[in-house]
Design a protein around this motif. Structure first.
Motif, PDB file in Angstrom:
ATOM      1  N   GLY A  71      -9.531  37.145  20.575  1.00 17.19           N
ATOM      2  CA  GLY A  71      -8.185  36.891  21.065  1.00 17.19           C
ATOM      3  C   GLY A  71      -8.208  36.163  22.401  1.00 17.19           C
ATOM      4  N   THR A  72      -9.032  36.665  23.327  1.00 22.59           N
ATOM      5  CA  THR A  72      -9.176  36.005  24.631  1.00 22.59           C
ATOM      6  C   THR A  72      -9.738  34.606  24.473  1.00 22.59           C
ATOM      7  OG1 THR A  72      -9.555  38.143  25.694  1.00 22.59           O
ATOM      8  CG2 THR A  72     -10.249  36.181  26.906  1.00 22.59           C
ATOM      9  N   GLN A  73     -10.705  34.465  23.584  1.00 28.86           N
ATOM     10  CA  GLN A  73     -11.305  33.155  23.368  1.00 28.86           C
ATOM     11  C   GLN A  73     -10.325  32.180  22.728  1.00 28.86           C
ATOM     12  OE1 GLN A  73     -14.757  34.310  21.148  1.00 28.86           O
ATOM     13  NE2 GLN A  73     -15.802  35.160  22.951  1.00 28.86           N
ATOM     14  N   LEU A  74      -9.452  32.672  21.883  1.00 26.66           N
ATOM     15  CA  LEU A  74      -8.410  31.814  21.319  1.00 26.66           C
ATOM     16  C   LEU A  74      -7.455  31.339  22.413  1.00 26.66           C
ATOM     17  CD1 LEU A  74      -7.579  33.636  17.958  1.00 26.66           C
ATOM     18  CD2 LEU A  74      -8.398  31.291  18.187  1.00 26.66           C
ATOM     19  N   ILE A  75      -7.118  32.242  23.329  1.00 32.19           N
ATOM     20  CA  ILE A  75      -6.243  31.858  24.450  1.00 32.19           C
ATOM     21  C   ILE A  75      -6.930  30.807  25.320  1.00 32.19           C
ATOM     22  CG2 ILE A  75      -5.123  32.690  26.542  1.00 32.19           C
ATOM     23  CD1 ILE A  75      -4.671  35.352  25.123  1.00 32.19           C
ATOM     24  N   ASN A  76      -8.222  31.026  25.614  1.00 31.83           N
ATOM     25  CA  ASN A  76      -8.977  30.024  26.384  1.00 31.83           C
ATOM     26  C   ASN A  76      -8.978  28.671  25.679  1.00 31.83           C
ATOM     27  OD1 ASN A  76      -9.602  31.999  28.254  1.00 31.83           O
ATOM     28  ND2 ASN A  76     -11.613  32.428  27.397  1.00 31.83           N
ATOM     29  N   THR A  77      -9.164  28.704  24.360  1.00 34.50           N
ATOM     30  CA  THR A  77      -9.195  27.463  23.599  1.00 34.50           C
ATOM     31  C   THR A  77      -7.841  26.769  23.630  1.00 34.50           C
ATOM     32  OG1 THR A  77     -10.802  28.528  22.122  1.00 34.50           O
ATOM     33  CG2 THR A  77      -9.857  26.441  21.396  1.00 34.50           C
ATOM     34  N   VAL A  78      -6.766  27.546  23.546  1.00 35.11           N
ATOM     35  CA  VAL A  78      -5.420  26.964  23.603  1.00 35.11           C
ATOM     36  C   VAL A  78      -5.190  26.293  24.961  1.00 35.11           C
ATOM     37  CG1 VAL A  78      -2.954  27.521  23.670  1.00 35.11           C
ATOM     38  CG2 VAL A  78      -4.409  28.501  21.887  1.00 35.11           C
ATOM     39  N   ILE A  79      -5.593  26.974  26.036  1.00 35.54           N
ATOM     40  CA  ILE A  79      -5.414  26.409  27.384  1.00 35.54           C
ATOM     41  C   ILE A  79      -6.208  25.111  27.534  1.00 35.54           C
ATOM     42  CG2 ILE A  79      -5.844  26.787  29.839  1.00 35.54           C
ATOM     43  CD1 ILE A  79      -5.355  29.778  29.335  1.00 35.54           C
ATOM     44  N   VAL A  80      -7.483  25.165  27.161  1.00 37.37           N
ATOM     45  CA  VAL A  80      -8.335  23.980  27.278  1.00 37.37           C
ATOM     46  C   VAL A  80      -7.795  22.841  26.421  1.00 37.37           C
ATOM     47  CG1 VAL A  80     -10.621  23.058  26.768  1.00 37.37           C
ATOM     48  CG2 VAL A  80     -10.400  25.281  27.882  1.00 37.37           C
ATOM     49  N   THR A  81      -7.436  23.142  25.180  1.00 38.86           N
ATOM     50  CA  THR A  81      -6.958  22.105  24.270  1.00 38.86           C
ATOM     51  C   THR A  81      -5.658  21.479  24.762  1.00 38.86           C
ATOM     52  OG1 THR A  81      -7.992  23.244  22.394  1.00 38.86           O
ATOM     53  CG2 THR A  81      -6.287  21.622  21.888  1.00 38.86           C
ATOM     54  N   ALA A  82      -4.719  22.312  25.225  1.00 37.03           N
ATOM     55  CA  ALA A  82      -3.434  21.790  25.695  1.00 37.03           C
ATOM     56  C   ALA A  82      -3.613  20.854  26.881  1.00 37.03           C
ATOM     57  CB  ALA A  82      -2.502  22.946  26.061  1.00 37.03           C
ATOM     58  N   LEU A  83      -4.469  21.231  27.838  1.00 40.02           N
ATOM     59  CA  LEU A  83      -4.675  20.399  29.017  1.00 40.02           C
ATOM     60  C   LEU A  83      -5.444  19.122  28.686  1.00 40.02           C
ATOM     61  CD1 LEU A  83      -5.457  23.138  31.686  1.00 40.02           C
ATOM     62  CD2 LEU A  83      -3.338  21.857  31.366  1.00 40.02           C
ATOM     63  N   VAL A  84      -6.407  19.216  27.764  1.00 44.55           N
ATOM     64  CA  VAL A  84      -7.144  18.021  27.354  1.00 44.55           C
ATOM     65  C   VAL A  84      -6.219  17.043  26.636  1.00 44.55           C
ATOM     66  CG1 VAL A  84      -8.950  17.163  25.814  1.00 44.55           C
ATOM     67  CG2 VAL A  84      -9.409  19.114  27.296  1.00 44.55           C
ATOM     68  N   VAL A  85      -5.367  17.566  25.752  1.00 43.96           N
ATOM     69  CA  VAL A  85      -4.406  16.700  25.049  1.00 43.96           C
ATOM     70  C   VAL A  85      -3.479  16.022  26.054  1.00 43.96           C
ATOM     71  CG1 VAL A  85      -2.434  16.686  23.475  1.00 43.96           C
ATOM     72  CG2 VAL A  85      -4.494  17.976  22.888  1.00 43.96           C
ATOM     73  N   LEU A  86      -2.968  16.793  27.014  1.00 41.28           N
ATOM     74  CA  LEU A  86      -2.089  16.227  28.035  1.00 41.28           C
ATOM     75  C   LEU A  86      -2.821  15.158  28.854  1.00 41.28           C
ATOM     76  CD1 LEU A  86       0.735  16.424  29.334  1.00 41.28           C
ATOM     77  CD2 LEU A  86      -0.213  18.131  30.906  1.00 41.28           C
ATOM     78  N   GLY A  87      -4.075  15.446  29.228  1.00 44.27           N
ATOM     79  CA  GLY A  87      -4.847  14.482  29.988  1.00 44.27           C
ATOM     80  C   GLY A  87      -5.113  13.207  29.213  1.00 44.27           C
ATOM     81  N   TRP A  88      -5.485  13.342  27.927  1.00 46.85           N
ATOM     82  CA  TRP A  88      -5.712  12.160  27.091  1.00 46.85           C
ATOM     83  C   TRP A  88      -4.470  11.283  27.042  1.00 46.85           C
ATOM     84  CZ3 TRP A  88      -8.998  11.863  22.120  1.00 46.85           C
ATOM     85  CH2 TRP A  88     -10.296  12.290  22.379  1.00 46.85           C
ATOM     86  N   VAL A  89      -3.318  11.907  26.825  1.00 49.43           N
ATOM     87  CA  VAL A  89      -2.086  11.138  26.662  1.00 49.43           C
ATOM     88  C   VAL A  89      -1.718  10.419  27.964  1.00 49.43           C
ATOM     89  CG1 VAL A  89       0.402  11.316  26.252  1.00 49.43           C
ATOM     90  CG2 VAL A  89      -1.200  12.563  24.784  1.00 49.43           C
ATOM     91  N   ILE A  90      -1.729  11.142  29.088  1.00 54.88           N
ATOM     92  CA  ILE A  90      -1.313  10.545  30.366  1.00 54.88           C
ATOM     93  C   ILE A  90      -2.251   9.418  30.782  1.00 54.88           C
ATOM     94  CG2 ILE A  90      -1.007  10.988  32.827  1.00 54.88           C
ATOM     95  CD1 ILE A  90      -0.028  13.776  32.112  1.00 54.88           C
ATOM     96  N   THR A  91      -3.551   9.696  30.801  1.00 54.82           N
ATOM     97  CA  THR A  91      -4.499   8.682  31.271  1.00 54.82           C
ATOM     98  C   THR A  91      -4.580   7.497  30.308  1.00 54.82           C
ATOM     99  OG1 THR A  91      -6.336   9.877  30.214  1.00 54.82           O
ATOM    100  CG2 THR A  91      -5.869  10.375  32.529  1.00 54.82           C
ATOM    101  N   SER A  92      -4.468   7.741  29.020  1.00 58.81           N
ATOM    102  CA  SER A  92      -4.552   6.646  28.050  1.00 58.81           C
ATOM    103  C   SER A  92      -3.319   5.760  28.111  1.00 58.81           C
ATOM    104  CB  SER A  92      -4.735   7.203  26.635  1.00 58.81           C
ATOM    105  OG  SER A  92      -5.949   7.912  26.525  1.00 58.81           O
ATOM    106  N   VAL A  93      -2.143   6.373  28.310  1.00 56.56           N
ATOM    107  CA  VAL A  93      -0.924   5.578  28.427  1.00 56.56           C
ATOM    108  C   VAL A  93      -0.989   4.672  29.657  1.00 56.56           C
ATOM    109  CG1 VAL A  93       1.539   5.720  28.982  1.00 56.56           C
ATOM    110  CG2 VAL A  93       0.606   7.090  27.120  1.00 56.56           C
ATOM    111  N   LEU A  94      -1.376   5.238  30.796  1.00 60.31           N
ATOM    112  CA  LEU A  94      -1.426   4.453  32.030  1.00 60.31           C
ATOM    113  C   LEU A  94      -2.502   3.360  31.956  1.00 60.31           C
ATOM    114  CD1 LEU A  94      -1.001   7.298  34.678  1.00 60.31           C
ATOM    115  CD2 LEU A  94       0.738   5.734  33.800  1.00 60.31           C
ATOM    116  N   ALA A  95      -3.705   3.735  31.515  1.00 58.58           N
ATOM    117  CA  ALA A  95      -4.784   2.751  31.444  1.00 58.58           C
ATOM    118  C   ALA A  95      -4.506   1.715  30.362  1.00 58.58           C
ATOM    119  CB  ALA A  95      -6.114   3.453  31.179  1.00 58.58           C
ATOM    120  N   GLY A  96      -3.963   2.157  29.223  1.00 57.80           N
ATOM    121  CA  GLY A  96      -3.663   1.219  28.149  1.00 57.80           C
ATOM    122  C   GLY A  96      -2.624   0.202  28.570  1.00 57.80           C
TER     123      GLY A  96
END
Length: 279
Positions: A71-96
């Motif tokens: 359960g804790t590991q799923l929460i960690n994965t959700v946090i990591v995944t959400a922030l990575v997705v947000l980072g990919w979108v923001i940096t890719s939009v600006l750089a693109g």
């Protein structure tokens, strides 16, 4: 194209039969995993194997959550995944947008150099990345799973190709009206780029959720591990309990399955979009 090739009814019927059989063969392992997660431990390994459980045991899922802090590991994965997705979108939009629409010295060189990073195997980067994490004090911390992966050359390439396909007349009209580049990006390009952004977000989610090698190297505390590491720990501790391993695997794969079912159109579209020719 399909209607031109498959003109006769029996040809269409044959194609549907072949596709149905192929689809069933591909989805059968997942069905077997889910059904095995509901079986008693002795029934999972019996020979000959059975498909349907004689007794449905939802307690397998409860036992998995009690054995491994999944359960804790799923929460960690959700946090990591959400922030990575947000980072990919923001940096890719600006750089693109910058590589597609802004003129600056060495633009094509830097874009080519950025794309060249895609050809570097991850195994080559493990040692220098680990040393950097030691310098920043991020070893065995979630920051090591998030910050190094906020940037992606693939996402920049995908958004750049899409932005270059937008007619320049729209940009010129906005510039005549007095819009800045920020205004053009947020008011014109981003609304048009929603399919491409959704595609990128889908790829980012699948990449971050299924990441295994880097978390295995950089994270050691059970409370900070992600779900892929939890499955390895479960298999190491209870290799004989196939029912529990199947239950843990089902819990781990369920979010990616849900995301893929809702975003499969964007996933397929991304494979085609990444090949758009720039002008």
């Amino acid at each position: 194209m399909a209607s031109l090739i498959l003109r006769r009814p029996w040809e269409k019927l044959l194609a549907y039969v072949v596709l149905s059989i192929t689809g069933f063969v591909m989805v059968f392992p997942f069905i077997y995993m889910v059904l095995s997660s509901l079986k008693p431990s002795t029934e999972v390994v019996q020979v000959p194997p059975t498909l349907w459980p004689s007794e449905i045991r939802w307690s397998n899922y409860v036992e998995v959550l009690n054995i491994v802090p999944l359960g804790t590991q799923l929460i960690n994965t959700v946090i990591v995944t959400a922030l990575v997705v947000l980072g990919w979108v923001i940096t890719s939009v600006l750089a693109g947008y910058a590589f597609a629409r802004l003129e600056f010295p060495g633009r094509e060189f830097w874009f080519g150099a950025y794309l060249a990073t895609l050809m570097v195997p991850f195994a080559v980067l493990i040692v220098p990345m680990y040393r950097l994490m030691l310098v920043f004090g991020w070893v065995d911390r979630l920051e090591a799973l998030i910050i190094p992966w906020l940037f992606t050359a693939y996402g920049t390439f995908l958004l750049r190709q899409f932005f270059m396909s937008v007619p320049k007349d729209l940009e010129d009209a906005a510039l005549i009206d007095g819009a800045s580049h920020w205004g053009i990006l947020f008011r014109i390009f981003l609304p048009l780029a929603r399919p491409a952004i959704a595609t990128l977000a889908t790829f980012a989610f699948l990449y971050a959720w299924n990441s295994f090698l880097w978390p295995l190297i950089i994270i050691s505390s059970p409370a900070r591990k992600v779900v892929t590491q939890g499955l390895v720990d479960l298999q190491a501790l209870y290799a004989a309990r196939v029912d529990l391993i199947m239950a843990g695997s089902t819990l781990a794969i369920l979010p990616t399955l849900i995301v893929f079912l809702f975003a499969q159109r964007y996933f397929i579209e991304g494979i085609a979009t990444s090949g758009l020719a720039g002008r």
